[in-house]
Design a protein around this motif. Structure first.
Motif, PDB file in Angstrom:
ATOM      1  N   GLY A  93     -13.087   1.310   3.472  1.00 15.79           N
ATOM      2  CA  GLY A  93     -12.654   0.554   4.619  1.00 15.79           C
ATOM      3  C   GLY A  93     -11.711  -0.222   4.758  1.00 15.79           C
ATOM      4  O   GLY A  93     -10.829  -0.128   5.683  1.00 15.79           O
ATOM      5  N   ARG A  94     -11.129  -0.849   3.670  1.00 16.44           N
ATOM      6  CA  ARG A  94     -10.040  -1.747   3.521  1.00 16.44           C
ATOM      7  C   ARG A  94      -8.738  -0.823   3.559  1.00 16.44           C
ATOM      8  O   ARG A  94      -7.639  -1.476   3.879  1.00 16.44           O
ATOM      9  N   TYR A  95      -8.813   0.513   3.444  1.00 20.25           N
ATOM     10  CA  TYR A  95      -7.785   1.317   3.345  1.00 20.25           C
ATOM     11  C   TYR A  95      -7.427   1.642   4.945  1.00 20.25           C
ATOM     12  O   TYR A  95      -6.385   1.913   5.408  1.00 20.25           O
ATOM     13  N   ARG A  96      -8.503   1.829   5.645  1.00 15.90           N
ATOM     14  CA  ARG A  96      -8.275   2.317   7.109  1.00 15.90           C
ATOM     15  C   ARG A  96      -7.806   1.307   7.759  1.00 15.90           C
ATOM     16  O   ARG A  96      -7.357   1.438   8.834  1.00 15.90           O
ATOM     17  N   ILE A  97      -8.139   0.081   7.660  1.00 20.52           N
ATOM     18  CA  ILE A  97      -7.535  -0.890   8.496  1.00 20.52           C
ATOM     19  C   ILE A  97      -5.894  -0.907   8.795  1.00 20.52           C
ATOM     20  O   ILE A  97      -5.729  -1.658   9.783  1.00 20.52           O
ATOM     21  N   CYS A  98      -5.287  -0.305   7.859  1.00 20.38           N
ATOM     22  CA  CYS A  98      -3.914  -0.034   8.130  1.00 20.38           C
ATOM     23  C   CYS A  98      -3.440   0.476   9.690  1.00 20.38           C
ATOM     24  O   CYS A  98      -2.518   0.212  10.109  1.00 20.38           O
ATOM     25  N   THR A 121     -18.369  -6.681   2.464  1.00 19.67           N
ATOM     26  CA  THR A 121     -18.267  -7.156   3.793  1.00 19.67           C
ATOM     27  C   THR A 121     -19.407  -7.567   4.596  1.00 19.67           C
ATOM     28  O   THR A 121     -19.441  -8.589   5.283  1.00 19.67           O
ATOM     29  N   GLU A 142     -18.482   0.836   6.918  1.00 20.83           N
ATOM     30  CA  GLU A 142     -17.369   0.471   6.259  1.00 20.83           C
ATOM     31  C   GLU A 142     -17.555   1.099   4.614  1.00 20.83           C
ATOM     32  O   GLU A 142     -18.606   0.325   4.287  1.00 20.83           O
ATOM     33  N   GLU A 161     -17.441   0.477   1.095  1.00 21.81           N
ATOM     34  CA  GLU A 161     -16.884  -0.831   0.434  1.00 21.81           C
ATOM     35  C   GLU A 161     -16.984  -0.490  -1.080  1.00 21.81           C
ATOM     36  O   GLU A 161     -17.411   0.417  -1.583  1.00 21.81           O
ATOM     37  N   ARG A 170       0.875  -1.175   0.070  1.00 20.71           N
ATOM     38  CA  ARG A 170       0.168  -0.163   0.131  1.00 20.71           C
ATOM     39  C   ARG A 170       0.870   1.271  -0.044  1.00 20.71           C
ATOM     40  O   ARG A 170       1.479   1.430   1.100  1.00 20.71           O
TER      41      ARG A 170
END
Length: 455
Positions: A230-235, A170, A163, A165, A31
């Motif tokens: 949402g999947r960017y924030r998980i970091c 999800t 989230e 998406e 990323r």
């Protein structure tokens, strides 16, 4: 990477710096927005008390950057051999910047209309990816207030519990798993208010945890500049969990000694809960002030919808099969004589049946009947989606619709099981399902069925 960087604070050896650089480089390959964090590491490195001279600090920072570049270099070399151009990691930076910053941007990953996009793609063919950046700068210069409002919106979306998406929904996928629905799994909506309160309560310790502060700041800026997913924030969630834990421990310590301070700490907690649940709050208030729904006007079309772009999808979609029916009401306030065509959109998915070991069989598609205001019926084939949410597009004559309330009924006529997601972001009380011969209203939310009128 954060752990290895923290080791440098206590022991700024070249060995520790090398390990941290390799980890950051690998993170960047996964990323690339982690690279925005690296310039801020210079400020952090200059504050290192273990190194006495500024030259030694700068030398070690330069060594860290070198290791990061060496870790990335195989990809950069491969990019040059494949394209003849210098591309550090990937070329999707300019296009993502444009998707998140254009006159039609919503804050999430939403592509602009085709007529506008085609104009930009022609410029890209002439000038390359530079055309995307030029278009972003043109938009900012022409409409600075609108761009600032867009940044403000993305800030709220970034901290929202919803989230955002795009490729995998999800919420729908989670519905297949009884394990993931257990209350032991704590979501974003709990971690973030506690984490932000922990950041507020830890300000006296800022010198010790400065690295964590700048990491969260860089993650937020890197995403808000582009668009929110949402999947960017998980970091950055693991770092936020540390602050959440600090908040809980701080409360535990103060309850034993200074209960008054615990009371005052609830003030920032309340503010942060309001921030995280701002989409839920606005979603409840919006129908009160806009009872006709969302009417989004563009050059040649008007979009009429009751569902939001910030989809908060219920984990239990409505299953349409056999003699089941669903009904959606839409309010048209526009003069229909201005429009020659109507396009009906409906979001749906087909089930995936799971079998051990590691096998899944997608449910087949089938035909449904769409009834518009009891004036016309149209049979439509809905294909299998392999468990993903897709938008079906049905072209209709605008004469099938009225000014005022319009009723759209969908029923299954062939073998096939369809799942219609329910967006809980807004609740206009205009979505129904047939149960035992009687229509019942969806208690919270709306089916994702909307209309586009074309001039």
């Amino acid at each position: 990477s954060i752990f290895l960087l923290l080791r440098i604070e206590d022991n700024p050896s070249y060995k520790n710096i090398a390990f941290a650089g390799i980890s950051l480089g690998l993170s960047a390959l996964a990323r690339a927005n982690i690279l925005l964090f690296i310039p801020f590491l210079l400020i952090w490195m200059l504050r290192n008390s273990k190194l006495k001279t500024q030259n030694s600090k700068l030398l070690r920072y330069g060594f860290l950057c070198l290791i990061v570049l060496l870790t990335i270099s195989p990809v950069t070399i491969r990019n040059y051999l494949a394209s003849g151009k210098f591309v550090l990691i990937s070329t999707n930076g300019p296009v993502n910047l444009w998707i998140g910053n254009n006159p039609y941007a919503t804050g999430g990953c939403a592509y602009p209309p085709s007529d506008y996009s085609e104009k930009i793609y022609k410029k890209v063919k002439e000038k390359g990816n530079r055309a995307y950046i030029e278009e972003v700068l043109r938009f900012i210069k022409k409409e600075p207030k609108r761009w600032l409002f867009l940044l403000f919106r993305k800030f709220f979306l970034f901290w929202s519990r919803i989230e955002m998406e795009n490729n995998i929904n999800t919420s729908v996928q989670k519905g297949y798993s009884s394990l993931l629905n257990l209350p032991i799994f704590i979501g974003f909506g709990i971690i973030v208010p506690l984490g932000l309160t922990g950041i507020f309560l830890s300000t006296r310790l800022w010198k010790k945890i400065f690295l964590l502060y700048i990491y969260i700041l860089c993650e937020m800026c890197g995403i808000v500049i582009m668009f929110v997913l949402g999947r960017y924030r998980i970091c950055f969630v693991p770092v936020l969990i540390i602050f959440s834990s600090f908040c809980l421990f701080w409360w535990y310590e103060k309850i034993k000694k200074e209960k008054a301070k615990v009371f005052f700490s609830l003030i920032p907690l309340t503010l942060f809960i309001s921030l995280v649940y701002s989409q839920d709050i606005s979603g409840r208030l919006y129908p009160l002030f806009h009872p006709g729904g969302i009417h989004f006007k563009k050059e040649n079309v008007v979009i009429i919808k009751d569902n939001s772009d910030d989809k908060k999808i219920n984990e239990n979609p409505f299953i349409l099969k056999g003699k089941d029916k669903i009904k959606k009401e839409l309010i048209i306030t526009e003069d229909l004589q201005e429009f020659k065509e109507a396009i009906l959109f409906l979001a749906y998915t087909t089930r995936v049946i799971f079998y051990p070991p590691n096998r899944h069989i997608p449910e087949k598609g089938g035909r449904v009947t769409i009834n518009i205001n009891e004036k016309t019926e149209k049979d439509v084939y809905l294909s299998s989606t392999n468990g993903f949410v897709q938008n079906s597009l049905i072209e209709l004559d605008s004469n099938f619709f009225y000014k005022g309330k319009n009723v759209i009924t969908i029923s299954s006529i062939e073998e096939g099981v369809f799942l219609f997601p329910i967006d809980e972001s807004l609740d206009f009380k205009r979505s129904f399902f047939l149960k035992e011969g009687k229509w019942e209203r969806i208690k919270n939310g709306e089916f994702m069925i909307w209309l586009e009128l074309v001039r």
